[in-house]
Design an enzyme around this catalytic site. Structure first.
Site, short mmCIF file in Angstrom:
data_model
loop_
_atom_site.label_atom_id
_atom_site.label_comp_id
_atom_site.label_asym_id
_atom_site.label_seq_id
_atom_site.Cartn_x
_atom_site.Cartn_y
_atom_site.Cartn_z
N TYR A 180 -6.11 24.90 -86.88
CA TYR A 180 -5.70 24.82 -88.08
C TYR A 180 -4.54 23.79 -87.69
O TYR A 180 -4.53 23.23 -88.89
CB TYR A 180 -4.76 26.78 -88.38
CG TYR A 180 -4.15 26.51 -89.89
CD1 TYR A 180 -5.49 27.01 -90.81
CD2 TYR A 180 -2.87 26.43 -90.40
CE1 TYR A 180 -4.50 27.09 -92.20
CE2 TYR A 180 -2.40 26.53 -91.12
CZ TYR A 180 -2.83 26.95 -92.26
OH TYR A 180 -2.13 26.76 -93.69
N THR B 64 -20.10 28.97 -80.90
CA THR B 64 -19.83 27.83 -82.75
C THR B 64 -21.06 28.76 -83.46
O THR B 64 -21.02 29.48 -84.25
CB THR B 64 -20.23 26.87 -82.68
OG1 THR B 64 -18.87 25.71 -82.60
CG2 THR B 64 -20.22 26.64 -84.29
N TYR C 27 -13.54 22.86 -74.43
CA TYR C 27 -14.70 22.95 -74.69
C TYR C 27 -14.32 21.44 -76.37
O TYR C 27 -12.98 21.54 -77.27
CB TYR C 27 -14.77 24.29 -76.24
CG TYR C 27 -15.20 24.14 -76.81
CD1 TYR C 27 -16.82 22.66 -77.26
CD2 TYR C 27 -16.06 26.23 -77.15
CE1 TYR C 27 -17.71 23.71 -78.43
CE2 TYR C 27 -16.98 25.93 -78.82
CZ TYR C 27 -18.45 24.41 -78.99
OH TYR C 27 -19.01 24.77 -79.81
N LYS D 207 -17.12 21.11 -72.15
CA LYS D 207 -18.66 21.21 -73.20
C LYS D 207 -18.46 20.15 -74.34
O LYS D 207 -17.22 20.42 -74.95
CB LYS D 207 -18.62 22.81 -73.73
CG LYS D 207 -20.17 22.63 -74.92
CD LYS D 207 -20.20 23.35 -75.34
CE LYS D 207 -21.33 23.05 -77.06
NZ LYS D 207 -20.95 23.77 -77.52
#
Length: 303
Positions: free
Chosen positions: A111, A48, A137, A165
């Site tokens: 999405y 990110t 993640y 994570k």
């Protein structure tokens, strides 16, 4: 290859760019060497903080190649392969393996939000075709789905899935992970939000993927060390410093991307790298840049 579990501070590296199609290679070199000198335990690119979904596949592949070249096996390199396309994730993974990365990281496809059963099938299918081990993640704010603790436990049975994570900022969620995975001591559990990293380490987590370590790697490494050694007096002092960084630099302007803009601007003011933001976002203008400079001075830096 790194020791499992992976412990310490693994910064989510910002992507220095000159324009939408040009990597700031000199800036990247400055940034990575600065973090390695600061004692970090690894680096995570194309997450990110790295604006991964906004940069072209060509730039992503160049970033993988240049990062592995610069790091030169001094610390582990983790590469994000999150994508809505299964095939594109595999292609990025192949590039990561080609250039010598150590592990991969993937958030759920975004999405259309997958259900938990679909996530288990997706991650097992992905991991079974990857050339490198995979970290899950958990990023529910961006992909609209939480990787539930029971899903993580099920996926931990796959030998090529070696950790997670978590960027949910949900302490109860992390507690459940630690409890459910108590019999899997090699499965790495890392915390994204730096404001929670010390708490997570004290709970039994293994480290932090902290954006502020792009700027102040020594601070976050010291925070990890104090938490790991349960030096509570030192930890209280360092936690206060971490919160000062967060409150000073991550909320300037009303943008979803304020954190990345703040970090990139600060790095640019420190002479590390370009502050260009990949489209559709743009770097801070002069007024916001002046605020970042003022905050850095208040944090004790000579700008």
């Amino acid at each position: 290859m790194f020791t499992k579990p992976l412990r310490g501070i693994i910064p989510p590296v910002i992507t220095p760019m000159i324009d939408n199609d040009t990597l700031d290679v000199i800036g990247l070199e400055n940034l990575l060497n600065r973090m390695i000198k600061g004692g970090v335990s690894g680096v995570f690119i194309l997450g990110t903080s790295g604006e991964a979904q906004n940069i072209s596949y060509n730039v992503r592949k160049e970033l993988i190649k240049e990062t592995c070249r610069i790091v030169e096996k001094r610390i582990p390199v983790l590469v994000g392969i999150t994508d809505t396309s299964f095939s594109e994730s595999l292609l990025l993974a192949a590039n990561a393996a080609l250039y010598g990365a150590d592990a991969l990281v993937a958030a759920p496809p975004y999405y259309f939000a997958p259900g938990q059963a679909e996530l288990i099938q997706y991650y097992n299918d992905l991991a079974n075709q990857l050339p490198l081990p995979l970290f899950l993640y958990n990023m529910p704010s961006h992909v609209k789905v939480m990787i539930e603790p029971e899903t993580v436990l099920a996926l931990s049975e796959n030998p090529n899935i070696i950790g997670l994570k978590d960027s949910s900022a949900n302490g109860v969620y992390f507690q459940k992970l630690i409890y459910l995975l108590r019999n899997k001591p090699e499965f790495t559990l890392l915390c994204g939000p730096e404001e929670m990293t010390a708490e997570v380490i004290l709970m039994g987590g293994h480290g932090g993927v902290n954006g502020g370590a792009n700027l102040f790697p020594e601070l976050y490494v010291a925070l990890y060390d104090a938490a790991a050694s349960k030096d509570f007096e030192k930890l209280a002092e360092l936690q206060s410093q971490v919160l000062r960084v967060s409150l000073s630099l991550y909320n300037i302007g009303k943008y979803a991307s304020s954190y990345i803009k703040g970090v990139k601007t600060a790095l640019n003011l420190l002479g590390v790298c370009s502050d260009y933001m990949a489209e559709p976002f743009h770097k801070f203008k002069d007024a916001e840049r002046a605020v970042v400079k003022k905050k850095l001075i208040e944090l004790g830096l000579d700008i």
